[in-house]
Design a protein around this motif. Structure first.
Motif, short mmCIF file in Angstrom:
data_model
loop_
_atom_site.label_atom_id
_atom_site.label_comp_id
_atom_site.label_asym_id
_atom_site.label_seq_id
_atom_site.Cartn_x
_atom_site.Cartn_y
_atom_site.Cartn_z
N ASP A 93 0.82 -1.22 0.00
CA ASP A 93 0.00 0.00 0.00
C ASP A 93 0.85 1.27 0.00
O ASP A 93 0.34 2.36 0.27
CB ASP A 93 -0.96 0.03 1.19
N THR B 268 -5.42 0.15 -0.78
CA THR B 268 -5.87 0.18 0.62
C THR B 268 -4.89 0.97 1.50
O THR B 268 -4.67 0.64 2.67
CB THR B 268 -6.04 -1.25 1.17
N TRP B 269 -4.32 2.03 0.95
CA TRP B 269 -3.33 2.83 1.67
C TRP B 269 -3.97 3.73 2.73
O TRP B 269 -5.17 4.01 2.69
CB TRP B 269 -2.51 3.67 0.68
#
Length: 736
Positions: A295, A316-317
């Motif tokens: 991420d 999904t950072w």
């Protein structure tokens, strides 16, 4: 990373198609009930299920429906390599196909080459933050798989190319080859196009075991991918395309060195064969061989980043990851593309109508963004309709990110505002087909229209159901005007540096009653002096002071369809044309002001800009070699026939001129036809972007003696060759 949410997006299945037992079906709602399910979880569940299924020897089809499109079929059947059929685009699914180069032996191969007429160069990406768009549309190869066009007027398309730098065509096949329609229109707008090479699931592990067995095999497969990209033109001679790598399997530590060899050699081979090409790594496998999405750019994936042109960071950072990634990338921060999943699967900001939340954070940290699955607008049927919702959604992107692309600044410039889909097709104001259609290759340069604002006196849109001068598009202006007023709307911005040659502006208008339409041209000099020129066919004394100069256009009337061609000449040596606006105003013979608000309606059909010395060159018919092959006749008992035939053409001297496209017509001739004109009897068959066209299931009446296929050459400035001067192929009808 593929995550599942209860919104039905992808299909994951085993190859054998067998029924699902009731007991296993009962598990599906439980699986879909989780808010977010990551890919590793799915892999574990899948392996457990397969273990039990193998143990009890029960055939099973494990299906998880994440998204479906009722109008389109997402499964692409692999065509026969040699049997002629309607040309389609399709992926390469096995490593053996890639190694054997069997794709180049396919009947479909020559149809899948991108056009060479796109307005692009071999330049590198700009040194600024960029926007990459990964289409991931319901599995891919839907309406866009039909190379010569489909029949769905509501097919998915993108027309906001001015906001995009890189476009990735994505599917879950091993080698995803972008359909040429996407490549053609993206190139036309200055956007680079990437295919996808992806390894996933158990099959992906087997692929990697073979591909990464030695340094030599890694190099060989990299060269196969580079060859495909260069030959098909999605990384072609006009520059723009590349390979996006998405390795989503765990690897043995010993394979990592060969994986690096693969990525490095692919980058090197692409750059040497296609200047300006790209190889981008997806944030998946780490340098220690684990499938572990980071991420962000860090020490676990940077070794791959260092040997290619960028990284697509998983979506999904967290909020500070763009800043951390920029620090790691240092002077290559613009090569970091932070992912945003528009379906909102655990993505920062939630995606969907909040896409601007993630874009704002990425912009603040001055790295690039990667939008994943913008087809969410289409797949989820966002209200009120696709056209309106698409414009509104991309309006959020533009407001946050800004306009990235401008017109190419190269003359001649031509656009007919075609979106690559519609309900009819016109050629020079003549309606040649009322059939519904889709073909993204046909997109013209797209106007920069603002989102609909109901408070505006004039509503501006591309209305595919209104009349077209060329293709199936237009810009429609509809509303009312107050007295002594005009309304203007910006439709293009660019940088056309003008020299001492006068510039010709040609545009087509179709309007009702008292409605008139002109063009406002915005210029800037080297000393930043601004000037505006109004092209108009009517005197506009009441607001002429609003412009630096008024240029009266010459009208060409007489078209039965009601279109009027306006031509104006402007000399602005040393200035740069920066913007084009449409100007709506009322008119009458005496130029009297309107006493009250008046209904307004006008269509803008096309715009051509070229220097005074430019003239389209069409080689004479005898210069062409036109041939028919793969001829197949089928007869019925009543004497009627159907025909399949592949028509190919090339210049006898071997030269390659840049033409926009080729219109293909048919004339059915009988022995009784005497003194007919081609215009009277021509039948429009379609359009070709390459030098071949396939005719399938053509019905031939019993009294037809010969068929004449006419290839009408279309110039890059929008002019077309006269039908009686165009190359053709004539085929005698086979006797019963």
């Amino acid at each position: 990373m593929l995550k599942l949410k209860n919104n039905k997006k992808h299909h994951v299945h085993r190859k054998s198609e067998v029924s699902v037992t009731k007991s296993w079906c009962a598990m599906i709602p439980w699986l879909l009930g989780a808010a977010y399910i990551n890919r590793q979880f799915l892999i574990n569940v899948r392996n457990i299920l397969l273990f039990f299924l193998d143990a009890i020897q029960t055939p099973f089809l494990f299906l998880i429906f994440i998204m479906s499109n009722p109008k389109s079929e997402s499964v692409v059947s692999e065509p026969s390599d040699s049997e002629p059929s309607i040309p389609i685009s399709y992926p390469i699914k096995t490593l053996s196909e890639l190694e054997s180069r069997s794709y180049f032996e396919s009947f479909h191969y020559p149809f899948n080459k991108a056009s060479s007429s796109v307005n692009n160069s071999s330049s590198s990406l700009p040194n600024r933050r960029r926007l990459l768009v990964c289409h991931d549309m319901a599995g891919g190869y839907l309406d866009d798989k039909w190379v010569q066009g489909g029949t769905n007027p509501d097919a998915y398309a993108i027309w906001h190319w001015h906001l995009i730098d890189v476009f990735v065509y994505f599917s879950h096949s091993l080698v995803t080859l972008p359909p040429p329609s996407w490549t053609n229109t993206a190139h036309r707008h200055g956007v680079k196009v990437l295919g996808t090479f992806i390894t996933e699931w158990d099959e992906g592990k087997a692929v990697c075991d073979t591909m990464l067995s030695t340094k030599e095999t890694a190099h060989m497969y990299a060269e196969r991918l580079a060859e495909l990209a260069a030959d098909l033109g999605f990384d072609g001679w006009l520059v723009n395309n590349s390979i996006s790598i998405n390795m989503e399997v765990n690897l043995d530590p010993g394979q990592i060195s060969n994986l690096k060899e693969f990525v490095a050699h692919l980058s090197l081979t692409m750059h040497s064969s296609v200047p300006g090409s790209l190889v981008i790594w997806y944030d998946s496998v780490t340098v220690d061989g684990k499938l572990n999405w980071q991420d962000q750019l860090n020490e676990h994936n940077k070794p791959f980043f260092d040997i290619c042109d960028g990284i697509f960071v998983n979506y999904t950072w967290k909020e500070d990851y763009p800043r951390l990634s920029a620090a790691v990338a240092s002077d290559r921060k613009f090569d970091v593309y932070m992912g945003i999943d528009i379906f909102g699967r655990n993505t920062y900001g939630g995606g969907q109508w909040n896409v601007n939340v993630a874009l704002d954070v990425i912009k603040k940290n001055d790295v690039s963004a990667a939008i994943f699955a913008p087809g969410w607008v289409y797949e989820t049927k966002q209200p009120p309709d696709f056209q309106t919702a698409q414009n509104s959604w991309w309006g959020l992107v533009e407001k946050s990110w800004g306009v990235l692309q401008k017109l190419p600044g190269v003359l001649p410039f031509y656009t007919n505002f075609d979106q690559g889909r519609g309900y009819h097709i016109s050629v020079d104001g003549d309606n040649v087909s009322d059939a519904t259609w889709c073909n993204i290759s046909c997109q013209g340069f797209q106007p920069l229209l603002e989102s609909v604002d109901p408070t505006n006196s004039i509503q501006v849109s591309v209305d595919l159901k209104e009349a077209s001068y060329s293709g199936g598009g237009n810009i429609t202006f509809k509303g009312s005007l107050e007295e002594q007023t005009y309304y203007e709307s910006k439709i293009f911005q660019g940088e056309f540096l003008l020299n001492d040659l006068p510039i010709h502006f040609i545009y087509s208008v179709k309007s009702d009653g008292n409605s008139s339409l002109g063009l406002k041209l915005e210029y800037t000099s080297t000393s930043n002096k601004r000037a505006s020129v109004l092209l108009t066919s009517r005197a506009v004394n009441r607001f002429s002071s609003k412009f630096s100069k008024i240029v009266m256009t010459r009208e060409h009337k007489g078209l039965s369809s009601g279109w009027v061609i306006n031509e104006g000449v402007v000399a602005m040596n040393g200035y740069t044309l920066t913007e084009i606006h449409a100007v709506c105003y009322g008119s009458n013979d005496n130029d009297e002001t309107l006493a009250s608000p008046s209904d307004y309606f006008a269509l803008l059909g096309h715009i051509t800009i070229k220097t005074s010395d430019y003239k389209s060159y069409f080689p004479v018919s005898s210069s062409w070699l036109v041939d028919g092959s793969c001829i197949k006749w089928t007869s019925d008992p009543l004497g009627s026939k159907t025909l399949d035939v592949k028509i190919s053409w090339k210049l006898k001297n071997g030269q390659n001129f840049l033409f926009l496209k080729y219109n293909v017509y048919l004339v059915k001739l009988s022995k009784q036809d005497v003194g007919i004109t081609l215009e009277d009897v021509k039948e429009y068959l379609g359009v070709a972007q390459v030098n071949c066209f396939y005719v399938s299931d053509l019905e031939v009446p019993s009294d037809t003696s010969s068929l004449k296929f006419i290839i009408q050459v279309c110039g890059v400035d929008g002019t077309i060759q006269e039908l009686d001067e165009s190359p053709y192929y004539q085929l005698e009808v086979e006797d019963p």
